[in-house]
Scaffold this motif. Structure first.
Motif, PDB file in Angstrom:
ATOM      1  N   HIS A 133      -8.842   1.580  -9.271  1.00 60.32           N
ATOM      2  CA  HIS A 133      -8.945   2.447  -8.125  1.00 60.32           C
ATOM      3  C   HIS A 133      -7.759   3.032  -7.499  1.00 60.32           C
ATOM      4  O   HIS A 133      -7.657   4.123  -7.217  1.00 60.32           O
ATOM      5  N   GLY A 134      -6.847   1.983  -7.568  1.00 63.49           N
ATOM      6  CA  GLY A 134      -5.464   2.446  -7.188  1.00 63.49           C
ATOM      7  C   GLY A 134      -4.801   3.695  -8.120  1.00 63.49           C
ATOM      8  O   GLY A 134      -4.044   4.443  -7.569  1.00 63.49           O
ATOM      9  N   LEU A 135      -5.025   3.552  -9.299  1.00 64.82           N
ATOM     10  CA  LEU A 135      -4.595   4.420 -10.303  1.00 64.82           C
ATOM     11  C   LEU A 135      -5.152   5.646 -10.526  1.00 64.82           C
ATOM     12  O   LEU A 135      -4.603   6.624 -10.717  1.00 64.82           O
ATOM     13  N   SER A 136      -6.547   5.689  -9.866  1.00 64.06           N
ATOM     14  CA  SER A 136      -7.198   6.839  -9.718  1.00 64.06           C
ATOM     15  C   SER A 136      -6.714   7.732  -8.356  1.00 64.06           C
ATOM     16  O   SER A 136      -7.374   8.834  -8.281  1.00 64.06           O
ATOM     17  N   ALA A 137      -5.997   7.215  -7.453  1.00 67.08           N
ATOM     18  CA  ALA A 137      -5.744   8.070  -6.467  1.00 67.08           C
ATOM     19  C   ALA A 137      -4.891   9.184  -6.653  1.00 67.08           C
ATOM     20  O   ALA A 137      -4.278   9.368  -7.749  1.00 67.08           O
ATOM     21  N   GLN A 138      -4.568  10.012  -5.881  1.00 71.48           N
ATOM     22  CA  GLN A 138      -3.794  11.224  -6.105  1.00 71.48           C
ATOM     23  C   GLN A 138      -2.300  10.945  -6.492  1.00 71.48           C
ATOM     24  O   GLN A 138      -1.755  11.428  -7.319  1.00 71.48           O
ATOM     25  N   VAL A 139      -1.793   9.831  -5.719  1.00 73.87           N
ATOM     26  CA  VAL A 139      -0.604   9.378  -6.244  1.00 73.87           C
ATOM     27  C   VAL A 139      -0.635   7.864  -6.237  1.00 73.87           C
ATOM     28  O   VAL A 139      -0.764   7.214  -5.172  1.00 73.87           O
ATOM     29  N   PRO A 140      -0.668   7.686  -7.388  1.00 73.74           N
ATOM     30  CA  PRO A 140      -0.891   5.937  -7.839  1.00 73.74           C
ATOM     31  C   PRO A 140       0.340   5.241  -7.032  1.00 73.74           C
ATOM     32  O   PRO A 140       1.538   5.564  -7.311  1.00 73.74           O
ATOM     33  N   SER A 141       0.155   4.170  -6.471  1.00 70.61           N
ATOM     34  CA  SER A 141       1.193   3.403  -5.747  1.00 70.61           C
ATOM     35  C   SER A 141       1.017   1.839  -5.656  1.00 70.61           C
ATOM     36  O   SER A 141      -0.011   1.365  -6.074  1.00 70.61           O
ATOM     37  N   VAL A 142       2.166   1.259  -5.485  1.00 71.69           N
ATOM     38  CA  VAL A 142       2.265  -0.178  -5.182  1.00 71.69           C
ATOM     39  C   VAL A 142       2.362  -0.402  -3.629  1.00 71.69           C
ATOM     40  O   VAL A 142       2.642   0.479  -3.203  1.00 71.69           O
ATOM     41  N   TYR A 143       2.106  -1.425  -3.182  1.00 62.56           N
ATOM     42  CA  TYR A 143       2.220  -1.915  -1.691  1.00 62.56           C
ATOM     43  C   TYR A 143       3.220  -3.056  -1.709  1.00 62.56           C
ATOM     44  O   TYR A 143       2.852  -3.989  -2.383  1.00 62.56           O
ATOM     45  N   ALA A 144       3.987  -2.742  -0.660  1.00 69.25           N
ATOM     46  CA  ALA A 144       5.023  -3.878  -0.290  1.00 69.25           C
ATOM     47  C   ALA A 144       4.687  -4.226   1.034  1.00 69.25           C
ATOM     48  O   ALA A 144       4.360  -3.493   1.962  1.00 69.25           O
ATOM     49  N   VAL A 145       4.617  -5.681   1.167  1.00 63.90           N
ATOM     50  CA  VAL A 145       4.241  -6.208   2.487  1.00 63.90           C
ATOM     51  C   VAL A 145       5.449  -6.965   3.233  1.00 63.90           C
ATOM     52  O   VAL A 145       6.410  -7.599   2.501  1.00 63.90           O
ATOM     53  N   PHE A 146       5.838  -6.338   4.308  1.00 67.70           N
ATOM     54  CA  PHE A 146       6.908  -7.046   5.027  1.00 67.70           C
ATOM     55  C   PHE A 146       6.603  -7.631   6.530  1.00 67.70           C
ATOM     56  O   PHE A 146       5.422  -7.502   6.865  1.00 67.70           O
ATOM     57  N   ARG A 147       7.431  -8.673   6.797  1.00 69.53           N
ATOM     58  CA  ARG A 147       7.240  -9.242   8.122  1.00 69.53           C
ATOM     59  C   ARG A 147       8.515  -9.217   8.830  1.00 69.53           C
ATOM     60  O   ARG A 147       9.598  -9.075   8.369  1.00 69.53           O
ATOM     61  N   ARG A 148       8.471  -8.757  10.285  1.00 70.91           N
ATOM     62  CA  ARG A 148       9.565  -8.723  11.035  1.00 70.91           C
ATOM     63  C   ARG A 148      10.097 -10.142  11.347  1.00 70.91           C
ATOM     64  O   ARG A 148       9.539 -10.990  11.628  1.00 70.91           O
ATOM     65  N   VAL A 171       4.605  -7.964  -3.291  1.00 68.88           N
ATOM     66  CA  VAL A 171       4.218  -6.637  -3.771  1.00 68.88           C
ATOM     67  C   VAL A 171       3.134  -6.716  -4.753  1.00 68.88           C
ATOM     68  O   VAL A 171       3.031  -7.564  -5.537  1.00 68.88           O
ATOM     69  N   THR A 172       2.151  -5.501  -4.356  1.00 72.84           N
ATOM     70  CA  THR A 172       0.802  -5.681  -5.187  1.00 72.84           C
ATOM     71  C   THR A 172       0.563  -4.117  -5.544  1.00 72.84           C
ATOM     72  O   THR A 172       0.854  -3.384  -4.989  1.00 72.84           O
ATOM     73  N   ALA A 173      -0.135  -4.378  -6.570  1.00 78.73           N
ATOM     74  CA  ALA A 173      -0.925  -2.890  -7.217  1.00 78.73           C
ATOM     75  C   ALA A 173      -2.119  -2.682  -6.567  1.00 78.73           C
ATOM     76  O   ALA A 173      -2.805  -1.660  -6.974  1.00 78.73           O
TER      77      ALA A 173
END
Length: 179
Positions: free
Chosen positions: A66-81, A94-96
């Motif tokens: 599903h993520g690869l079929s997006a217009q811009v395939p992306s990875v997601y980085a999660v941060f905490r303050r 970090v996740t795909a």
């Protein structure tokens, strides 16, 4: 696969935020780093914030596709303050998987950054997803044929002793009398 996360710090546009932080790139195969300065131009600074391990799981292949079929395939980085020091963010994950990223966005405390995937990473994730993906057959649920609302005995549970002023409907006649 180890992924380095590149964060860009720019001056804030309001008086309430001194700096604006944005994840702008990933570095596949990067070594360990802890907010190492990569480039600085005026007030804009890019950091190699952290190196996280991108793990792919066979049970999440639908999400990866599903993520690869997006217009811009992306990875997601999660941060905490953390609020401490010059670099107030701590990398958590970090996740795909866009589904996993959505779970982290829902809690409202974590910051989830969408980062475009480089071509080599797209190929690596696609190869994994195609190797382990199995289509699940849709199974429509069927309801039981039992009618639970067909018989109403009145209000209340007859096994529980009740006060006299509680309404209970009469039950069926048995042996010529009402119960």
């Amino acid at each position: 696969m180890p992924l380095g996360i590149v964060m860009r710090r720019t001056p804030g546009v309001t008086r309430w935020a001194a700096w604006a932080w944005k994840a702008v790139a990933v570095l596949p195969g990067a070594g360990p780093a802890a907010w190492r300065v990569l480039r600085q131009e005026g007030d804009v600074t890019e950091y190699h914030a952290a190196t996280m391990t991108l793990e792919l799981h066979g049970a999440e292949t639908e999400s990866y596709l599903h993520g690869l079929s997006a217009q811009v395939p992306s990875v997601y980085a999660v941060f905490r303050r953390t609020g401490a020091g010059e670099c107030p963010l701590e990398a958590v994950l970090v996740t795909a998987s866009p589904y996993e990223a959505q779970d982290y966005e829902d809690n409202g405390e974590d910051i989830v950054e969408k980062i475009p995937m480089p071509e080599g990473l797209i190929a690596w994730v696609r190869d994994f997803a195609e190797a382990y993906h199995t289509e699940e057959e849709f199974k429509k649920r069927r309801r039981d044929r039992v009618k639970v609302d067909a018989h109403v005995d009145g209000i209340g549970d007859p096994r529980i002793a009740q006060q006299r002023d509680i309404y209970r409907s009469p039950t069926l006649r048995r042996k010529g009398r009402m119960q």
